[in-house]
Write a protein that holds these residues in place. Structure first.
Motif, PDB file in Angstrom:
ATOM      1  N   GLU A 110       3.780   4.857  14.041  1.00 12.76           N
ATOM      2  CA  GLU A 110       4.076   6.260  13.922  1.00 12.76           C
ATOM      3  C   GLU A 110       4.273   6.965  15.417  1.00 12.76           C
ATOM      4  OE1 GLU A 110       1.257   7.968  11.418  1.00 12.76           O
ATOM      5  OE2 GLU A 110       2.228   7.053   9.461  1.00 12.76           O
ATOM      6  N   ARG A 111       3.359   6.263  16.111  1.00 14.09           N
ATOM      7  CA  ARG A 111       3.544   6.643  17.710  1.00 14.09           C
ATOM      8  C   ARG A 111       4.702   6.194  18.279  1.00 14.09           C
ATOM      9  NH1 ARG A 111       0.222   2.689  21.206  1.00 14.09           N
ATOM     10  NH2 ARG A 111       2.303   1.392  20.599  1.00 14.09           N
ATOM     11  N   ASP A 112       5.208   5.198  17.693  1.00  6.25           N
ATOM     12  CA  ASP A 112       6.736   4.528  18.313  1.00  6.25           C
ATOM     13  C   ASP A 112       7.785   5.220  17.315  1.00  6.25           C
ATOM     14  OD1 ASP A 112       5.074   3.132  19.871  1.00  6.25           O
ATOM     15  OD2 ASP A 112       5.113   1.218  19.121  1.00  6.25           O
ATOM     16  N   GLN A 113       7.400   6.162  16.649  1.00  6.27           N
ATOM     17  CA  GLN A 113       8.559   6.839  15.922  1.00  6.27           C
ATOM     18  C   GLN A 113       9.276   5.802  14.802  1.00  6.27           C
ATOM     19  OE1 GLN A 113      10.416   8.925  18.967  1.00  6.27           O
ATOM     20  NE2 GLN A 113       9.102  10.658  18.675  1.00  6.27           N
ATOM     21  N   ALA A 114       8.637   4.881  14.517  1.00  7.54           N
ATOM     22  CA  ALA A 114       9.288   4.064  13.520  1.00  7.54           C
ATOM     23  C   ALA A 114       9.457   4.430  12.078  1.00  7.54           C
ATOM     24  CB  ALA A 114       8.543   2.496  13.476  1.00  7.54           C
ATOM     25  N   GLN A 115      10.595   4.244  11.431  1.00  9.61           N
ATOM     26  CA  GLN A 115      10.641   4.499  10.239  1.00  9.61           C
ATOM     27  C   GLN A 115      10.058   3.655   9.205  1.00  9.61           C
ATOM     28  OE1 GLN A 115      12.309   7.529   9.507  1.00  9.61           O
ATOM     29  NE2 GLN A 115      12.118   7.701  11.797  1.00  9.61           N
ATOM     30  N   VAL A 116       9.864   2.367   9.468  1.00  7.62           N
ATOM     31  CA  VAL A 116       9.203   1.265   8.727  1.00  7.62           C
ATOM     32  C   VAL A 116       8.401   0.633   9.561  1.00  7.62           C
ATOM     33  CG1 VAL A 116      10.711   1.451   6.833  1.00  7.62           C
ATOM     34  CG2 VAL A 116      10.838  -0.424   8.782  1.00  7.62           C
ATOM     35  N   ILE A 117       7.424  -0.153   8.904  1.00  6.75           N
ATOM     36  CA  ILE A 117       6.631  -1.300   9.425  1.00  6.75           C
ATOM     37  C   ILE A 117       6.625  -2.554   8.655  1.00  6.75           C
ATOM     38  CG2 ILE A 117       4.318  -0.422   8.580  1.00  6.75           C
ATOM     39  CD1 ILE A 117       3.106  -1.272  11.488  1.00  6.75           C
ATOM     40  N   ALA A 118       6.570  -3.710   9.362  1.00  7.10           N
ATOM     41  CA  ALA A 118       6.786  -4.749   8.418  1.00  7.10           C
ATOM     42  C   ALA A 118       5.649  -5.712   8.764  1.00  7.10           C
ATOM     43  CB  ALA A 118       7.999  -5.615   8.720  1.00  7.10           C
ATOM     44  N   VAL A 155       7.351  -4.433   3.685  1.00  6.00           N
ATOM     45  CA  VAL A 155       7.621  -3.392   4.504  1.00  6.00           C
ATOM     46  C   VAL A 155       6.939  -2.145   3.763  1.00  6.00           C
ATOM     47  CG1 VAL A 155       9.770  -4.302   5.586  1.00  6.00           C
ATOM     48  CG2 VAL A 155       9.808  -2.692   3.638  1.00  6.00           C
ATOM     49  N   LYS A 156       6.521  -1.116   4.838  1.00  5.57           N
ATOM     50  CA  LYS A 156       6.056   0.022   4.165  1.00  5.57           C
ATOM     51  C   LYS A 156       6.813   1.208   4.990  1.00  5.57           C
ATOM     52  CE  LYS A 156       1.854   2.989   4.526  1.00  5.57           C
ATOM     53  NZ  LYS A 156       1.826   3.565   3.211  1.00  5.57           N
ATOM     54  N   THR A 157       7.339   2.162   4.221  1.00  2.00           N
ATOM     55  CA  THR A 157       7.857   3.202   4.856  1.00  2.00           C
ATOM     56  C   THR A 157       7.232   4.058   5.381  1.00  2.00           C
ATOM     57  OG1 THR A 157       9.774   2.991   3.196  1.00  2.00           O
ATOM     58  CG2 THR A 157       9.737   5.102   4.409  1.00  2.00           C
ATOM     59  N   LEU A 158       7.394   4.653   6.648  1.00  2.00           N
ATOM     60  CA  LEU A 158       6.592   5.722   7.090  1.00  2.00           C
ATOM     61  C   LEU A 158       6.836   7.005   6.847  1.00  2.00           C
ATOM     62  CD1 LEU A 158       5.923   3.490  10.250  1.00  2.00           C
ATOM     63  CD2 LEU A 158       4.261   3.656   8.282  1.00  2.00           C
ATOM     64  N   ALA A 159       5.978   7.984   7.052  1.00  2.00           N
ATOM     65  CA  ALA A 159       6.389   9.530   7.276  1.00  2.00           C
ATOM     66  C   ALA A 159       7.410   9.873   8.192  1.00  2.00           C
ATOM     67  CB  ALA A 159       5.314  10.296   6.833  1.00  2.00           C
TER      68      ALA A 159
END
Length: 159
Positions: A110-118, A155-159
C-alpha cells in the motif's frame, strides 16, 4: 516485534528458514538442492526488503517483500509487489507470526501504491495456504513446479 532485516540477521533467518521447511522434505525430489536455495534467503535483501519477527530478542520468522519495480520471477506481473519466503520457526507457530509478517508486506504494498500483491505457494503448505486464502488471496494461475512440487500464483487486491 517486527523490524527490518540487518546483515547480522543472515545466519538466524537461514536457521529459521531451514527449520520451517524441514517438514516438506519428503515432497521435493532434490532436498539438498531445495535446502541450498532456502539458505539463499538473505540474498533477497538485494532486490527487496526482508522483514524479521522477533520474540524476546530471538528471530522467530522472516519474509521478503519484493517491491513493484524490483526484478522477480517471470510468472509474476512485473508491476506486482511479491511476498517471498515467509518462514516461521516451528517452535513459534500458532502465535500469529506468519499473519503479522504477511500484513506488514500488505502495508508496504500500500505504501508503494500497488493495486495488488502476489505470492506463490503450494498445497503441501497446509498452514500457509489456508492463511493466505483467509486473508483474501485468490489463485490466478499456475507457477512452475519446484523440484516436483506444484506451485500456483495467488494475488490479493488492495484497497
Amino acid at each position: 516485534m517486527l523490524r527490518d532485516y540487518q546483515a547480522t540477521d543472515a545466519e538466524a533467518i537461514v536457521r529459521v528458514a531451514l527449520a520451517a521447511f524441514a517438514e516438506f522434505e519428503p515432497h521435493f525430489s532434490d532436498w539438498p538442492l531445495f535446502n541450498a536455495n532456502v539458505a539463499k534467503m538473505p540474498g533477497l535483501a538485494q532486490t527487496g526488503e526482508i522483514i524479521v519477527a522477533e520474540d524476546d530478542g530471538r528471530i522467530v520468522g522472516a519474509v521478503a517483500y519484493i517491491g513493484p519495480k524490483a526484478k522477480k520471477p517471470a510468472f509474476f506481473d512485473p508491476a506486482w509487489p511479491v511476498i517471498r519466503m515467509l518462514v516461521v520457526d516451528p517452535a513459534a507457530r500458532g502465535k500469529g507470526v506468519g499473519r503479522q509478517l504477511t500484513e506488514e508486506c500488505l502495508r508496504r504494498a500500500e505504501r508503494d501504491q500497488a493495486q495488488v500483491i502476489a505470492l506463490h505457494t503450494t498445497p503441501i503448505m497446509t498452514v500457509a495456504l489456508p492463511m493466505y486464502l483467509r486473508m483474501g488471496f485468490v489463485k490466478t494461475g499456475e507457477a512452475p513446479d519446484i523440484l516436483g512440487v506444484p506451485y500456483a500464483v495467488y494475488v490479493k487486491t488492495l484497497a
